[in-house]
Motif scaffolding. Structure first.
Motif, PDB file in Angstrom:
ATOM      1  N   LYS A   1       0.825  -1.208   0.000  1.00  0.00           N
ATOM      2  CA  LYS A   1       0.000   0.000   0.000  1.00  0.00           C
ATOM      3  C   LYS A   1       0.864   1.265   0.000  1.00  0.00           C
ATOM      4  CE  LYS A   1      -3.682   0.100   2.797  1.00  0.00           C
ATOM      5  NZ  LYS A   1      -4.269   0.329   4.134  1.00  0.00           N
TER       6      LYS A   1
ATOM      7  N   TYR B   1       0.838   4.199  -2.847  1.00  0.00           N
ATOM      8  CA  TYR B   1       0.642   5.636  -2.637  1.00  0.00           C
ATOM      9  C   TYR B   1       1.663   6.426  -3.460  1.00  0.00           C
ATOM     10  CZ  TYR B   1      -2.392   4.784   1.461  1.00  0.00           C
ATOM     11  OH  TYR B   1      -3.399   4.400   2.300  1.00  0.00           O
TER      12      TYR B   1
ATOM     13  N   ASP C   1      -8.630   3.114   1.176  1.00  0.00           N
ATOM     14  CA  ASP C   1      -7.361   3.838   1.312  1.00  0.00           C
ATOM     15  C   ASP C   1      -6.796   4.201  -0.063  1.00  0.00           C
ATOM     16  OD1 ASP C   1      -7.579   3.630   4.017  1.00  0.00           O
ATOM     17  OD2 ASP C   1      -6.254   1.886   4.199  1.00  0.00           O
TER      18      ASP C   1
ATOM     19  N   THR D   1     -11.743  -1.638   3.502  1.00  0.00           N
ATOM     20  CA  THR D   1     -10.909  -0.492   3.887  1.00  0.00           C
ATOM     21  C   THR D   1      -9.656  -0.347   3.022  1.00  0.00           C
ATOM     22  OG1 THR D   1      -9.954  -1.866   5.617  1.00  0.00           O
ATOM     23  CG2 THR D   1     -11.663  -0.352   6.280  1.00  0.00           C
ATOM     24  N   TYR D   2      -9.098  -1.453   2.580  1.00  0.00           N
ATOM     25  CA  TYR D   2      -7.909  -1.363   1.719  1.00  0.00           C
ATOM     26  C   TYR D   2      -8.274  -0.586   0.440  1.00  0.00           C
ATOM     27  CZ  TYR D   2      -3.385  -2.905  -0.167  1.00  0.00           C
ATOM     28  OH  TYR D   2      -2.092  -2.942  -0.642  1.00  0.00           O
TER      29      TYR D   2
END
Lengths: 457, 48
Positions: A301, A305, A436, A432-433
């Protein structure tokens, strides 16, 4: 509840007013003023800002006046007054306006990560007959009320394995749309293996959108996108895609890839797509159980980003060079975008949008196909499971407690019901992943809009 | 305003009064198929 979302990205200070959707680009002083505004008095703000930035008291007071003016205009610190309408929304009568037509539950590729389980959706291999498809189109018209634009996506499996039926269905739809006051907009989602001149001619004439599946670099694409015999597809499909896009004459298409744990550096794959001459691109995170070896991890993750920021910078650089490209998730329509009703209610799965299997069964969307708990009816009897439809009507930007305080709720409408179901067992859960990553993408997308505006701050 | 520039955006509160015709594209009917995003869509009310 947070009324604003402020962040710094790529040298810009950005303030999003959550409820009105307004976007403000601000300088350092205004950024700090706005962030202090809700919890401090004017005097405290003046003292804090003059000390921090070395600006005059008058300067800070002027900035505070501007903030208050924007607030009075309803574009900063605006109250979310939509919530009372959500109950009404969930009781609304809906029409069906879009259909994912699964014309082929079979595939000529054997991609391990495919959510459709190599096109079979955990069932039998099957092709849709013309009669079933025709009935599906009639069903769509019958249930579309006064809606003019109707969307049909030829999907699979690989829809070109049933190309004759696709052609006949389009011909049928065109023959009846005018008398019913409708307009069909077709999309074809294909892995490219069967593209030939006939397909190119047909797709470029009849398809409003073509979605071409390619994962980017040859070694990345061929890791998963193989034939049953294990042959990589890259060398076969790329020349076909290039020919199709060249002949498309500017009509809409997307090259769509999937990235996994094995290629979180997906901007390299975007670069490959660009080098191959494609410029309408989409890369999606793989959707799978966390136990799969290719599932994206928490460590990934952080990499992602950075990749999303890098991608935004690639777009800025290419724009400056006069070679712009689009990335599906960075396309924001700020001034002519969807109204609040759309933003609350989302994708319409299970209500306005249904998936139809080769045998005519109805499911809330393509991702639920094969899950008998979500079998809603068929194209002859219509929707017989009103309870399922009602459950999906309730899925919206305000139905999940996790969304109540999320600044992005009016960009994702509460998220994808299928992702929520797959990760939590509840269509009203939260993946939720995915949230994000989604939030990071929207931050980048808004930043790109600010950059595009070439503001002088 | 010296320190704040507001981009031209559709005011969502205002859209409550004239929105909801439903002619816009269904989100998943394009490139994603695995997530939900609505903000990229075009309002099609005028195109009806």
């Amino acid at each position: 509840m947070g009324l604003i979302h402020s962040y710094k990205l790529n040298g810009y200070n950005i303030v999003l007013d959550v409820a009105s959707g307004s976007v403000h680009a601000v300088d350092e002083v205004a950024y700090d003023v706005i962030n202090a505004y809700e919890n401090s008095s004017r005097e405290e703000i003046v003292q804090y800002i003059t000390n921090k930035h070395g600006v005059s008291e008058q300067d800070v007071l002027e900035c505070l006046d501007d903030v208050e003016e924007l607030k009075a205009q309803g574009v900063l610190f605006s109250e979310d007054k939509f919530r009372p309408d959500v109950d009404l929304l969930s009781k609304r009568s809906t029409v069906i306006k879009a259909m994912c037509l699964h014309v082929a539950h079979t595939c000529n590729l054997n991609c391990e990560y495919c959510f459709a389980a190599q096109g079979k959706y955990h069932g039998e291999r099957a092709l849709m007959s013309f009669e079933v498809g025709k009935r599906a189109l009639d069903f769509l018209i019958e249930n579309s009320g006064t809606r003019h634009n109707l969307e049909v996506d030829f999907f699979g499996g690989e829809p070109l394995m049933n190309f004759d039926v696709v052609k006949r269905l389009v011909e049928y739809a065109r023959s009846i749309e005018e008398e019913h006051g409708k307009h069909f907009r077709f999309t074809l989602t294909t892995n490219g293996m069967l593209i030939d001149d006939d397909v190119i001619d047909f797709a470029n004439r009849e398809m409003d959108n073509v979605v071409l599946s390619l994962d980017g670099r040859k070694e990345v694409n061929d890791r998963f996108r193989n034939t049953i015999g294990g042959q990589g597809s890259f060398d076969v499909i790329v020349p076909k895609f290039q020919k199709l896009v060249k002949a498309r004459g500017g009509k809409n298409y997307y090259m769509r890839g999937t990235f996994t744990h094995f290629n979180p550096d997906f901007t390299e794959d975007i670069q490959t797509m660009l080098d191959l001459g494609f410029d309408e691109l989409s890369m999606e995170p793989v959707v799978c159980p966390p136990t799969d070896k290719y599932a994206l991890t928490e460590e990934d993750k952080q990499v992602l980003y950075g990749q999303y920021e890098k991608l935004a910078n690639m777009m800025i650089a290419r724009r400056k060079e006069g070679k712009p490209f689009t990335f599906y998730h960075y396309m924001l329509n700020l001034d002519g975008g969807p109204c609040i009703y759309k933003r609350i209610s989302g994708c319409g799965s299970g209500t306005e949008y249904l998936a139809v299997t080769p045998t005519g069964e109805l499911y809330p969307c393509h991702q639920f196909v094969g899950n008998k708990d979500y079998l809603m009816g068929d194209v002859w009897k219509g929707v017989v499971r009103d309870d399922i439809r009602d459950k999906f009507k309730r899925c919206n930007a305000y139905s999940r407690k996790e969304c109540a305080d999320c600044w992005a709720r009016l960009y994702c409408s509460g998220g994808c019901a299928a992702n929520a179901y797959n990760s939590t067992g509840d269509v009203n859960g939260t993946y939720t992943y995915g949230c994000d990553l989604f939030k990071k993408r929207i931050e980048c997308a808004i930043m790109l809009k600010v950059d595009e505006a070439q503001l002088d701050l | 305003m010296k320190r704040i520039v507001t981009l031209n955006t559709r005011n969502l509160s205002e859209s409550k009064k004239n929105g909801g015709c439903g002619e816009c594209q269904t989100s998943c009917q394009s490139a994603c198929k695995t997530s939900c995003g609505v903000a990229n869509q075009k309002c099609e009310k005028a195109a009806k």
